[in-house]
Design a protein around this motif. Structure first.
Motif, PDB file in Angstrom:
ATOM      1  N   GLN A 296      -4.473  -6.264  -3.048  1.00  0.00           N
ATOM      2  CA  GLN A 296      -3.625  -4.615  -3.788  1.00  0.00           C
ATOM      3  C   GLN A 296      -4.499  -4.519  -5.316  1.00  0.00           C
ATOM      4  O   GLN A 296      -4.548  -2.820  -5.596  1.00  0.00           O
ATOM      5  N   CYS A 297      -5.418  -5.636  -5.248  1.00  0.00           N
ATOM      6  CA  CYS A 297      -6.220  -5.216  -6.559  1.00  0.00           C
ATOM      7  C   CYS A 297      -8.199  -4.381  -6.369  1.00  0.00           C
ATOM      8  O   CYS A 297      -8.234  -3.732  -6.916  1.00  0.00           O
TER       9      CYS A 297
ATOM     10  N   THR B 202      -7.850   7.512  -8.754  1.00  0.00           N
ATOM     11  CA  THR B 202      -7.750   8.605 -10.149  1.00  0.00           C
ATOM     12  C   THR B 202      -7.225   8.399 -11.667  1.00  0.00           C
ATOM     13  O   THR B 202      -6.041   7.975 -10.819  1.00  0.00           O
ATOM     14  N   THR B 203      -7.618   8.937 -12.697  1.00  0.00           N
ATOM     15  CA  THR B 203      -7.249   8.621 -13.735  1.00  0.00           C
ATOM     16  C   THR B 203      -5.388  10.088 -13.490  1.00  0.00           C
ATOM     17  O   THR B 203      -4.694   9.359 -13.910  1.00  0.00           O
ATOM     18  N   GLU B 204      -5.901  10.574 -12.381  1.00  0.00           N
ATOM     19  CA  GLU B 204      -4.904  11.793 -12.322  1.00  0.00           C
ATOM     20  C   GLU B 204      -3.791  10.758 -11.293  1.00  0.00           C
ATOM     21  O   GLU B 204      -2.731  11.183 -11.251  1.00  0.00           O
ATOM     22  N   ASP B 205      -4.185   9.562 -10.348  1.00  0.00           N
ATOM     23  CA  ASP B 205      -3.348   9.271  -9.525  1.00  0.00           C
ATOM     24  C   ASP B 205      -1.680   8.294 -10.507  1.00  0.00           C
ATOM     25  O   ASP B 205      -1.426   8.281  -9.940  1.00  0.00           O
ATOM     26  N   LEU B 206      -3.576   7.826 -11.310  1.00  0.00           N
ATOM     27  CA  LEU B 206      -2.670   6.765 -12.152  1.00  0.00           C
ATOM     28  C   LEU B 206      -1.699   7.259 -12.873  1.00  0.00           C
ATOM     29  O   LEU B 206      -0.285   6.785 -12.987  1.00  0.00           O
TER      30      LEU B 206
ATOM     31  N   LEU C  47       0.890  -1.498  -0.599  1.00  0.00           N
ATOM     32  CA  LEU C  47       0.008  -0.178   0.070  1.00  0.00           C
ATOM     33  C   LEU C  47       0.687   1.369  -0.282  1.00  0.00           C
ATOM     34  O   LEU C  47       0.948   2.351  -0.672  1.00  0.00           O
ATOM     35  N   ALA C  48       1.817   1.497   0.564  1.00  0.00           N
ATOM     36  CA  ALA C  48       3.418   2.687   0.655  1.00  0.00           C
ATOM     37  C   ALA C  48       3.232   2.880  -0.410  1.00  0.00           C
ATOM     38  O   ALA C  48       3.836   3.618  -0.980  1.00  0.00           O
ATOM     39  N   ALA C  49       3.925   1.496  -1.580  1.00  0.00           N
ATOM     40  CA  ALA C  49       4.515   1.408  -2.518  1.00  0.00           C
ATOM     41  C   ALA C  49       3.325   2.444  -3.939  1.00  0.00           C
ATOM     42  O   ALA C  49       3.853   3.300  -4.360  1.00  0.00           O
ATOM     43  N   GLN C  50       2.375   1.863  -3.872  1.00  0.00           N
ATOM     44  CA  GLN C  50       1.300   2.212  -4.460  1.00  0.00           C
ATOM     45  C   GLN C  50       0.489   4.103  -4.439  1.00  0.00           C
ATOM     46  O   GLN C  50       0.959   4.974  -5.524  1.00  0.00           O
TER      47      GLN C  50
ATOM     48  N   THR D 252      -2.222   9.346  -0.524  1.00  0.00           N
ATOM     49  CA  THR D 252      -2.139   8.178   0.363  1.00  0.00           C
ATOM     50  C   THR D 252      -3.928   7.243  -0.326  1.00  0.00           C
ATOM     51  O   THR D 252      -4.620   7.641  -0.207  1.00  0.00           O
ATOM     52  N   ILE D 253      -2.863   6.424  -0.592  1.00  0.00           N
ATOM     53  CA  ILE D 253      -4.622   5.209  -1.147  1.00  0.00           C
ATOM     54  C   ILE D 253      -4.632   4.939  -0.768  1.00  0.00           C
ATOM     55  O   ILE D 253      -4.059   3.700   0.782  1.00  0.00           O
ATOM     56  N   SER D 254      -5.911   4.185  -0.703  1.00  0.00           N
ATOM     57  CA  SER D 254      -7.130   3.199   0.317  1.00  0.00           C
ATOM     58  C   SER D 254      -7.654   2.184   0.081  1.00  0.00           C
ATOM     59  O   SER D 254      -8.095   2.117  -1.356  1.00  0.00           O
ATOM     60  N   LEU D 255      -8.039   1.306   0.377  1.00  0.00           N
ATOM     61  CA  LEU D 255      -8.472  -0.448   0.177  1.00  0.00           C
ATOM     62  C   LEU D 255     -10.139   0.709   0.288  1.00  0.00           C
ATOM     63  O   LEU D 255     -10.496   1.024   0.894  1.00  0.00           O
TER      64      LEU D 255
END
Ligand code: GLU
Length: 336
Positions: A195-196, A201-205, A140-143, A150-153
């Motif tokens: 992890q899936c 968002t597209t901006e994150d990606l 999660l830290a890598a994502q 901060t990316i969340s589940l």
């Protein structure tokens, strides 16, 4: 580097033009994905000098799904080294569907690619950690480091997948019997499923992709996320296996490493320049978003980003110093 006005116009035109593209269906084997509004459509570009371009539903979060495999692969390579990673997972395309059991049977149980489900679970299991919780937190830290936030589940997506992932559990046990999973197999399947199930968002990606375009340094935060030596390995894997069995056609028509997920997201990387991300839930028969493919193809062609254009593309200008200073510094310091 194409100018900011040129990029903005290409994104706006692609959104207008390809929002009319219909066809395809939401993924329905994961119940939470079947109920996402199929008309959502967002596009983002992030450049290696940190400029962000957004269009449409670029702030709507969607499930990262298979795209997560890229960032877990990157983390595993960082942790155990690219050579060991190649031996333990493999770095060739399977030419078969992402959840193929036949691909394992054909290769002595070896996953071959970190971008199919078997190789992704194998990669997950390779991350050194004291326990499952630490392994999950590292992923999660890598994502989050790639995305610069901060990316969340999503509990909804995660529980939907965890209660229907019988096929992936079968693959994890096959990996175990072949000696290609390096933790408890059900624990690896559980973490892979989580992890899936994170939301981006597209901006994150596009920021995640721009980090790869920028030799491993996130251009928005300035943090090094992955070593420059591993970036070409990651991009090569994306070229070979990033769009499932359509990866060859994608290389032929677009000429940029990409990765898609059954949540409807796709991103691709123009090394040294930028990343394009698009999201729309309807998928083709391989699992690739129909509209996202159309939008990225149009933008990449309009901006002449195809890697194989050589001196015909915008890279010719950067090579001779016609782009911004920041871009040139990065190109000099990070080999691509
Ligand atoms: N979580 C999904 C699965 O394992 C990801 C598939 C994908 O996006 O390709 O089936």
């Amino acid at each position: 580097m194409p100018g900011n006005d040129t990029i903005a116009a290409a994104v706006a035109e692609a959104w207008e033009h390809t929002k009319k593209v219909s066809g395809g269906e939401n993924a329905d084997y994961i119940p939470a994905l079947a109920s996402v509004d199929p008309d959502l459509f967002g596009i983002s570009i992030v450049t290696v000098d940190g400029h962000v371009f957004n269009e449409g539903d670029s702030t709507v979060e969607f499930a990262i799904e298979s795209i997560s495999k890229v960032f877990t692969m990157a983390l595993a390579m960082e942790e155990i080294g690219a050579k060991a990673f190649r031996e333990k997972v493999g770095t060739d395309p399977t030419g078969l569907p992402f959840n193929s059991v036949m691909a394992l049977a054909l290769h002595g149980g070896k996953p071959m690619s970190a971008l199919v489900n078997a190789g992704a679970m194998s990669s997950t299991s390779l991350i050194p950690a004291r326990d499952a919780d630490e392994r999950w937190r590292k992923i999660l830290a890598a994502q989050s480091a790639f995305a610069g936030r901060t990316i969340s589940l999503s509990d909804e997506v995660n529980s939907s997948e965890q209660t229907t992932n019988f096929h992936n559990r079968g693959i994890a046990w096959l990996l175990y019997s072949g000696g290609f999973i390096y933790s408890d197999p059900m624990e690896a399947c559980d973490i892979y499923t989580r992890q899936c199930s994170t939301m981006i968002t597209t901006e994150d990606l596009a920021t995640m992709g721009a980090t790869l375009a920028n030799g491993g340094i996130n251009p928005v935060t300035g943090d090094r996320v992955v070593s420059s030596e591993n970036v070409p390995h990651i991009l090569a894997e994306m070229t070979m296996e990033g769009l499932y069995e359509a990866s060859g056609d994608w290389a032929y028509t677009v000429g940029l490493p990409g990765k898609s997920g059954v949540g409807g997201g796709i991103f691709c990387v123009a090394p040294g320049l930028l990343s394009i991300a698009a999201f729309s839930p309807r998928l083709d028969q391989f699992g690739n978003s129909v509209r996202a493919q159309a939008a990225i193809t149009q933008i990449a062609q309009e901006l002449k980003l195809n890697l194989y254009l050589g001196t015909g593309g915008p890279r010719a200008a950067t090579q001779f110093g016609a782009s911004s200073g920041i871009t040139n510094e990065v190109l000099v310091s990070t080999p691509h």
